[in-house]
Design a protein around this motif. Structure first.
Motif, PDB file in Angstrom:
ATOM      1  N   ALA A 803      -0.929  86.450 -16.114  1.00 35.02           N
ATOM      2  CA  ALA A 803      -0.047  87.594 -15.876  1.00 35.02           C
ATOM      3  C   ALA A 803      -0.838  88.826 -15.460  1.00 35.02           C
ATOM      4  CB  ALA A 803       0.773  87.895 -17.125  1.00 35.02           C
ATOM      5  N   THR A 804      -2.021  89.009 -16.055  1.00 35.66           N
ATOM      6  CA  THR A 804      -2.848  90.155 -15.688  1.00 35.66           C
ATOM      7  C   THR A 804      -3.279  90.076 -14.230  1.00 35.66           C
ATOM      8  OG1 THR A 804      -3.652  90.405 -17.948  1.00 35.66           O
ATOM      9  CG2 THR A 804      -4.993  91.374 -16.196  1.00 35.66           C
ATOM     10  N   HIS A 805      -3.752  88.907 -13.804  1.00 37.55           N
ATOM     11  CA  HIS A 805      -4.186  88.739 -12.418  1.00 37.55           C
ATOM     12  C   HIS A 805      -3.028  88.944 -11.442  1.00 37.55           C
ATOM     13  CE1 HIS A 805      -8.359  87.514 -12.871  1.00 37.55           C
ATOM     14  NE2 HIS A 805      -8.016  86.716 -13.877  1.00 37.55           N
ATOM     15  N   LEU A 806      -1.891  88.354 -11.761  1.00 43.85           N
ATOM     16  CA  LEU A 806      -0.755  88.459 -10.843  1.00 43.85           C
ATOM     17  C   LEU A 806      -0.168  89.865 -10.830  1.00 43.85           C
ATOM     18  CD1 LEU A 806       0.911  85.012 -11.566  1.00 43.85           C
ATOM     19  CD2 LEU A 806      -0.279  85.717  -9.487  1.00 43.85           C
ATOM     20  N   SER A 807      -0.236  90.552 -11.965  1.00 44.66           N
ATOM     21  CA  SER A 807       0.209  91.936 -11.995  1.00 44.66           C
ATOM     22  C   SER A 807      -0.673  92.796 -11.100  1.00 44.66           C
ATOM     23  CB  SER A 807       0.180  92.460 -13.434  1.00 44.66           C
ATOM     24  OG  SER A 807       0.634  93.790 -13.503  1.00 44.66           O
ATOM     25  N   ASN A 808      -1.965  92.510 -11.096  1.00 42.29           N
ATOM     26  CA  ASN A 808      -2.884  93.253 -10.225  1.00 42.29           C
ATOM     27  C   ASN A 808      -2.671  92.907  -8.758  1.00 42.29           C
ATOM     28  OD1 ASN A 808      -4.083  94.524 -12.412  1.00 42.29           O
ATOM     29  ND2 ASN A 808      -5.626  92.912 -12.676  1.00 42.29           N
ATOM     30  N   SER A 809      -2.266  91.680  -8.456  1.00 43.72           N
ATOM     31  CA  SER A 809      -2.092  91.262  -7.066  1.00 43.72           C
ATOM     32  C   SER A 809      -0.835  91.841  -6.435  1.00 43.72           C
ATOM     33  CB  SER A 809      -2.035  89.734  -6.971  1.00 43.72           C
ATOM     34  OG  SER A 809      -0.777  89.237  -7.406  1.00 43.72           O
ATOM     35  N   LEU A 815       4.361  86.426 -10.492  1.00 46.27           N
ATOM     36  CA  LEU A 815       4.304  87.037 -11.822  1.00 46.27           C
ATOM     37  C   LEU A 815       5.537  86.648 -12.630  1.00 46.27           C
ATOM     38  CD1 LEU A 815       3.064  88.898 -13.920  1.00 46.27           C
ATOM     39  CD2 LEU A 815       4.100  90.838 -12.724  1.00 46.27           C
ATOM     40  N   ALA A 816       6.700  86.640 -12.000  1.00 47.47           N
ATOM     41  CA  ALA A 816       7.906  86.223 -12.709  1.00 47.47           C
ATOM     42  C   ALA A 816       7.788  84.788 -13.191  1.00 47.47           C
ATOM     43  CB  ALA A 816       9.119  86.371 -11.793  1.00 47.47           C
ATOM     44  N   ARG A 817       7.210  83.902 -12.383  1.00 49.86           N
ATOM     45  CA  ARG A 817       7.032  82.502 -12.802  1.00 49.86           C
ATOM     46  C   ARG A 817       6.106  82.406 -14.018  1.00 49.86           C
ATOM     47  NH1 ARG A 817       6.463  80.556  -6.533  1.00 49.86           N
ATOM     48  NH2 ARG A 817       8.661  79.957  -6.232  1.00 49.86           N
ATOM     49  N   THR A 818       5.034  83.179 -13.997  1.00 50.19           N
ATOM     50  CA  THR A 818       4.127  83.167 -15.147  1.00 50.19           C
ATOM     51  C   THR A 818       4.806  83.737 -16.383  1.00 50.19           C
ATOM     52  OG1 THR A 818       2.080  83.223 -13.862  1.00 50.19           O
ATOM     53  CG2 THR A 818       2.006  84.207 -16.054  1.00 50.19           C
ATOM     54  N   LEU A 819       5.591  84.803 -16.230  1.00 52.31           N
ATOM     55  CA  LEU A 819       6.270  85.411 -17.379  1.00 52.31           C
ATOM     56  C   LEU A 819       7.301  84.462 -17.981  1.00 52.31           C
ATOM     57  CD1 LEU A 819       6.732  89.093 -16.146  1.00 52.31           C
ATOM     58  CD2 LEU A 819       5.082  88.218 -17.815  1.00 52.31           C
ATOM     59  N   VAL A 820       7.976  83.677 -17.154  1.00 49.18           N
ATOM     60  CA  VAL A 820       8.905  82.680 -17.681  1.00 49.18           C
ATOM     61  C   VAL A 820       8.145  81.671 -18.536  1.00 49.18           C
ATOM     62  CG1 VAL A 820      10.426  80.761 -17.069  1.00 49.18           C
ATOM     63  CG2 VAL A 820      10.615  82.933 -15.860  1.00 49.18           C
ATOM     64  N   ALA A 821       7.006  81.193 -18.011  1.00 49.92           N
ATOM     65  CA  ALA A 821       6.197  80.244 -18.783  1.00 49.92           C
ATOM     66  C   ALA A 821       5.677  80.887 -20.069  1.00 49.92           C
ATOM     67  CB  ALA A 821       5.041  79.744 -17.927  1.00 49.92           C
ATOM     68  N   LEU A 822       5.275  82.175 -19.991  1.00 53.27           N
ATOM     69  CA  LEU A 822       4.771  82.879 -21.172  1.00 53.27           C
ATOM     70  C   LEU A 822       5.871  83.068 -22.215  1.00 53.27           C
ATOM     71  CD1 LEU A 822       2.403  84.331 -22.505  1.00 53.27           C
ATOM     72  CD2 LEU A 822       3.058  86.401 -21.257  1.00 53.27           C
ATOM     73  N   HIS A 840      12.623  89.359 -20.892  1.00 50.73           N
ATOM     74  CA  HIS A 840      13.293  90.498 -20.264  1.00 50.73           C
ATOM     75  C   HIS A 840      12.551  90.914 -18.988  1.00 50.73           C
ATOM     76  CE1 HIS A 840      14.953  94.873 -20.768  1.00 50.73           C
ATOM     77  NE2 HIS A 840      15.439  94.251 -19.718  1.00 50.73           N
ATOM     78  N   GLN A 841      11.219  90.999 -19.072  1.00 51.60           N
ATOM     79  CA  GLN A 841      10.430  91.321 -17.879  1.00 51.60           C
ATOM     80  C   GLN A 841      10.617  90.267 -16.793  1.00 51.60           C
ATOM     81  OE1 GLN A 841       6.345  92.842 -18.293  1.00 51.60           O
ATOM     82  NE2 GLN A 841       6.599  92.411 -20.471  1.00 51.60           N
ATOM     83  N   ALA A 842      10.583  89.017 -17.211  1.00 48.75           N
ATOM     84  CA  ALA A 842      10.723  87.926 -16.240  1.00 48.75           C
ATOM     85  C   ALA A 842      12.074  87.987 -15.540  1.00 48.75           C
ATOM     86  CB  ALA A 842      10.562  86.584 -16.946  1.00 48.75           C
ATOM     87  N   ARG A 843      13.123  88.271 -16.309  1.00 46.88           N
ATOM     88  CA  ARG A 843      14.461  88.345 -15.720  1.00 46.88           C
ATOM     89  C   ARG A 843      14.545  89.493 -14.714  1.00 46.88           C
ATOM     90  NH1 ARG A 843      19.099  86.134 -17.233  1.00 46.88           N
ATOM     91  NH2 ARG A 843      18.180  85.446 -19.205  1.00 46.88           N
ATOM     92  N   PHE A 844      13.965  90.620 -15.071  1.00 42.22           N
ATOM     93  CA  PHE A 844      14.002  91.761 -14.162  1.00 42.22           C
ATOM     94  C   PHE A 844      13.308  91.428 -12.842  1.00 42.22           C
ATOM     95  CE2 PHE A 844      11.977  95.570 -12.432  1.00 42.22           C
ATOM     96  CZ  PHE A 844      13.066  96.419 -12.305  1.00 42.22           C
ATOM     97  N   ARG A 845      12.113  90.857 -12.923  1.00 40.34           N
ATOM     98  CA  ARG A 845      11.363  90.540 -11.709  1.00 40.34           C
ATOM     99  C   ARG A 845      12.021  89.423 -10.920  1.00 40.34           C
ATOM    100  NH1 ARG A 845       7.503  92.803 -15.070  1.00 40.34           N
ATOM    101  NH2 ARG A 845       6.037  94.155 -13.944  1.00 40.34           N
ATOM    102  N   ALA A 846      12.550  88.442 -11.594  1.00 47.50           N
ATOM    103  CA  ALA A 846      13.235  87.353 -10.893  1.00 47.50           C
ATOM    104  C   ALA A 846      14.476  87.866 -10.168  1.00 47.50           C
ATOM    105  CB  ALA A 846      13.607  86.250 -11.872  1.00 47.50           C
ATOM    106  N   SER A 847      15.165  88.808 -10.783  1.00 46.18           N
ATOM    107  CA  SER A 847      16.342  89.397 -10.126  1.00 46.18           C
ATOM    108  C   SER A 847      15.932  90.175  -8.893  1.00 46.18           C
ATOM    109  CB  SER A 847      17.086  90.305 -11.113  1.00 46.18           C
ATOM    110  OG  SER A 847      17.574  89.577 -12.218  1.00 46.18           O
TER     111      SER A 847
END
Length: 953
Positions: A803-809, A815-822, A840-847
């Motif tokens: 999540a840290t790497h994808l947040s930086n990218s 990032l949403a895919r990683t947050l769902v897995a997390l 909640h973060q994953a849902r926001f980004r996926a939306s």
């Protein structure tokens, strides 16, 4: 009739009539250029004498139609209803019937009256004037037949001692239209010449004041004066625009162009009036106007004279006459509509010949090629001298987005090529111009051009332009043959051909890697890999297609490089809106995209697309839209990518795309998959035919997108086959760069679905060792795969690092895919508070990404337990109780960050974080960190910023 600025002329005529009443008759000649108001003044004066002075008025009007009818004007004079006219008509008939026939051919325009008949008629007129003064009013004397003209000259002699006033109008002619014998000159020596000048701006204002309010008349008088030259006829023609003149004239009062008349409203009625005026001015002046219309801004007296074959003095006099008429000022028409009317005049049958003559004059004077070419195109035919100006003008037209005009120039140039080689080269230029906006039309030139290559009349760089067109149509063998023929005897090739061969090789390398290069490498400085490595500190100057292809090849061969941004900027800043430069732009944009510089690629893509649209290059605008769509899908923005890819495909038919259609189709297929529109993705696979695409780089991207569609729809074996096939092709072409084609990580996820964790881990570790494999995006994706393949105890740490790497990218979808897995991992670990917040973060980004498959996964998990349900809406009083610093600490703590992690992110000490948490607990009436998610969510933060903070790491 209301006359403006004619008081002195009126007084002069009145004085002459008073003298005639005293038997001191005479002659007045009202002269001036056409449109100055001669007829208007004569008519008004005649009406006044007939009504108020009791004069008998005999009228006649000269016309071109009657100028060759002997006695035509005399019959008009004696045709009136007055008693005197009747007596004169009867007596003249008797005299003419008794007179012997005149010598045939005694005068050039008709027989002269016998002198005794002329004397008798003059005596009759003198006798008739003894009772009432007599006004002989003749309009347009220059159109009088020869018989009538000579009679009138005799009458002017005798009128000096009678009660007869002869008033005639005559235009100023260039040259004089009728040579006068000595006796005629003597007769006119005693005539009073009354000159009619054009109106002043004040006079124009007086006319406008009759129809407009005073302030509007003041506002428009100056510009109407410039447009009409003060000609009463043209002023009134513009006045005919009423009642719309008040709004028809430019309301802002600003002048346009050099004369300030271009913004002046004028209709076809005004144009017809001006054209009629020119026709009435005589052939010399009319032809001068036509030459000026054809020459346009280059209408100097020298050029007009040469076009018409006049000496310079005659040309100068003709233009001066146009100026006195009010239609021509400062080497241009006073109003542009006049020049247009002259060019469109149906009687201008010499237009084409005059246009070609004007082109030749401009060419010999060193005028711009585009000015010469425009006249040649207007002529509809060319001569050999015009070939090079036409070709050079076509190049300029292509640069400025006028492909249709460029094609017409090249068609004319091709028709006059003196040799087979010249015609072959011109055909190559013509094929290029024709295919810029419509490549399907360019196809008709492929076989003729290939024939020219085979017979040796088309060589060098011009021949190599055919390679792209042949490859686009799937004719790989013919393209290779062209390269071989151009490269034969390479030791004798000039530098231009050598450079063109290298450019073609680079083009094949990055777009058609399956096409073999049939020659030993002809490498320039930018061509060799050694030179690419050595050029780290080099600065590109210009936007040669070779530069763009080299930069893209560098990225495809060796992965992202530090110099890509520097070189890319320098090349893009030098881009001009032409075919070859835009090809360079596409290569540079893709090099930036495959180096993960998405923001820079999008900024330049949008800017260049606007340039292509502004210059009327719709095909390139669509291609740039497709390139931007690819950038959007790779940065994790499926909605934007989907919209742009659909737009690009709708803008051009498959025939216009050629094999390049593989790029937008591949992008759209992946966007459909990422957004869960699998039925549309399947329909795209079934119905989109992509002949010849498989052997191009676009085909490789399409195959990869198809594999992702299979993976997204649960066809894991088909997905694995597609990804492994992509890898094999990428390795054989030398394109095995993960930032371009991350086939290993995609194959790893397919293997994980099949239970092959060890092989999946092997592929991920192998990808990390490839050039660019350790980028933030690929590292984050790889860690997610490793988390799934590894031990349960390692998953949380791996996923948080992902999540840290994808947040930086900045890749929101990954990032949403990683947050769902997390979130799932937190739930399995029993940490429901963190699971809820991460979900909640994953849902926001996926939306935000319209990623319905991820939203469906979150919804399915929420049904099995409370941990992944939609978060509660926080009480608005929570944020009001906390300071900004406390709220930032609370939000990060709610995400699961430790005190040390919060301190590092907020750049404060751990002690400060602990103090903030103590105050937060007290204000919110809670005792421990785990209670934060139930009382403090990130809804307000999302409303304030439009996004959530970076994921917990």
């Amino acid at each position: 009739m209301h006359l403006v600025e004619r008081d002195s002329q009126w007084a002069a005529l009145g004085g002459l009539f008073s003298a005639a009443v005293r038997r001191e008759g005479g002659t007045a000649v009202i002269h001036g250029p056409p449109g100055c108001g001669r007829s208007e003044l004569l008519s008004a004066f005649s009406e006044r004498l007939a009504q108020e002075a009791g004069a008998v008025v005999l009228r006649a009007v000269g016309t071109p139609a009657e100028s060759h009818v002997p006695g035509g004007m005399l019959r008009q004079l004696f045709a009136g209803p007055h008693r005197i006219a009747t007596e004169l008509r009867e007596r003249a008939g008797a005299l003419l019937g008794a007179a012997p026939a005149a010598d045939a051919g005694s005068t050039p325009g008709g027989p002269a009256l016998p002198s005794w008949v002329t004397a008798e008629l003059c005596a009759l007129i003198d006798a008739a004037s003894s009772h009432d003064p007599l006004l002989i009013a003749v309009d347009d004397l220059h159109h009088a037949d020869e018989t009538s003209y000579r009679f009138l000259l005799r009458l002017m002699h005798t009128a000096r001692t009678s009660r007869v006033l002869v008033v005639v109008t005559e235009r100023t002619s260039v040259p004089a239209e009728r040579p006068l014998p000595d006796m005629d000159l003597l007769a006119l020596q005693h005539a009073h010449r009354i000159s009619l000048p054009m109106l002043s701006p004040a006079g124009v204002r007086r006319i406008l004041a009759d129809r407009l309010a005073p302030d509007e008349a003041d506002h428009h008088a100056e510009r109407i004066h410039r447009a009409s030259g003060g000609s009463p006829l043209l002023v009134r023609a513009l006045m005919a625009e009423l009642p719309d003149m008040a709004t028809g004239l430019a309301a802002d009062g600003q002048t346009a162009g050099r004369t300030g008349t271009e913004s002046l409203a004028a209709t076809a009625s005004f144009a017809r009036t001006a054209l009629s005026l020119l026709h009435r001015s005589g052939p010399t002046i009319l032809n001068a106007a036509r030459a000026a219309a054809v020459l346009g801004p280059s209408s100097s007296e020298f050029n007009v004279s040469r076009v018409l074959g006049l000496d310079r003095g005659e040309g100068s006099a003709a233009l001066e006459a146009l100026g006195t008429m009010g239609v021509f000022q400062d080497d241009r028409f006073a109003h542009p509509v006049v020049g247009t009317a002259v060019l469109q005049d149906p009687s201008f049958v010499e237009r084409d010949a005059m246009a070609l003559a004007a082109a030749r004059v401009l060419y010999e004077c060193g005028a711009a090629d585009i000015d010469v070419a425009q006249r040649v195109v207007a002529a509809g035919r060319a001569e050999p001298w015009a070939r090079l100006p036409l070709i050079h003008a076509a190049e300029e037209m292509l640069r400025t987005g006028h492909a249709g005009s460029a094609v017409r120039c090249l068609e004319l140039a091709h028709a006059v090529g003196p040799t087979d080689e010249d015609r072959a080269r011109t055909m190559a230029y013509l094929a290029h111009a024709t295919g810029r906006d419509n490549p399907s039309e360019q196809t008709m030139y492929n076989d003729p051009l290939l024939g020219h290559v085979r017979d040796g009349s088309l060589t060098g760089r011009c021949a190599l332009t055919l390679v792209r067109h042949l490859l686009r149509d799937g004719r790989e063998q013919d393209a290779v043959e062209v390269i071989q023929r151009v490269g034969a005897g390479r030791s004798k090739l000039d530098s231009e051909t050598t450079t063109a061969l290298e450019q073609t090789r680079q083009f094949l390398r990055v777009y058609y890697p399956s096409t073999p290069w049939p020659l030993p490498d002809v490498r320039t400085h930018f061509g060799s890999r050694h030179a690419q490595r050595r050029a780290t500190g080099r600065t590109f100057t210009g936007s040669s297609p070779q530069h763009g292809a080299v930069l893209l090849k560098l990225v495809l061969d060796e992965g992202p490089q530090d110099v890509v941004v520097q070189w890319g900027r320098q090349i893009l800043e030098a881009i001009s809106p032409d075919e070859r430069s835009l090809e360079t732009a596409v290569a540079v944009l893709q090099a930036l995209t495959y180096s993960e510089h998405y923001e820079l690629a999008e900024q330049w893509g949008a800017r260049l697309q606007a340039v292509a649209s502004d210059h009327g290059i719709p095909r390139w605008s669509s291609i740039l839209t497709a390139v931007r769509a690819e950038t959007a899908i790779r940065r994790g923005d499926p909605p934007a990518s989907l919209t742009m890819a659909e737009s690009a495909l709708k803008a051009l038919s498959p025939e216009l795309w050629g094999v390049g259609v593989g790029l937008p189709v591949a992008t759209l297929l992946q966007a459909y998959t990422d957004t869960g529109r699998h039925d549309e993705a399947q329909a795209l696979l079934l119905h989109q035919r992509l002949p010849g695409v498989a052997r191009t780089r676009f085909g490789l991207v399409y195959q990869h997108a198809r594999g992702r569609h299979y993976l997204g729809t649960g066809r894991h074996y088909a997905a694995l086959d597609a990804f492994l096939a992509c890898g094999e092709t990428a390795r054989s072409w030398g394109f095995d760069v993960p930032t371009f084609l991350p086939w290993r990580s995609d194959a790893a996820f397919a293997l994980l679905e099949m239970g092959e964790a060890d092989e999946a881990r092997r592929l991920i570790h192998e990808q990390e060792q490839r050039p660019g494999g350790a980028s933030s995006t690929l590292r984050g994706i790889g860690l997610r795969a490793l988390a799934r393949a590894g031990r349960a105890g390692d998953r949380l740490a791996l996923l948080r690092e992902s999540a840290t790497h994808l947040s930086n990218s900045g890749n929101e979808l990954e990032l949403a895919r990683t947050l769902v897995a997390l979130a799932h991992s937190y739930r399995r670990a029993g940490d429901y508070s963190k699971a809820e917040m991460v979900a909640h973060q994953a849902r926001f980004r996926a939306s935000e990404c319209s990623a319905s498959p991820l939203l469906g996964e979150l919804d399915a998990a929420s049904e099995s337990g409370p941990a992944l349900r939609a978060p509660l809406v926080r009480d608005s009083t929570d944020s009001e109780l906390l300071t900004d610093a406390e709220r930032r600490v609370a939000e990060l703590a709610a995400l699961g960050s430790s005190n040390r992690e919060i301190a590092r992110k907020l750049h404060v000490t751990v002690s400060t974080v602990e103090q903030h948490l103590t105050r937060i607990y007290r204000k919110l009436c809670i005792k421990r960190r785990s209670e934060l998610p139930r009382r403090l969510t990130l809804n307000r933060f999302a409303q304030d910023t439009g996004r959530f903070p970076k994921a917990v790491s």
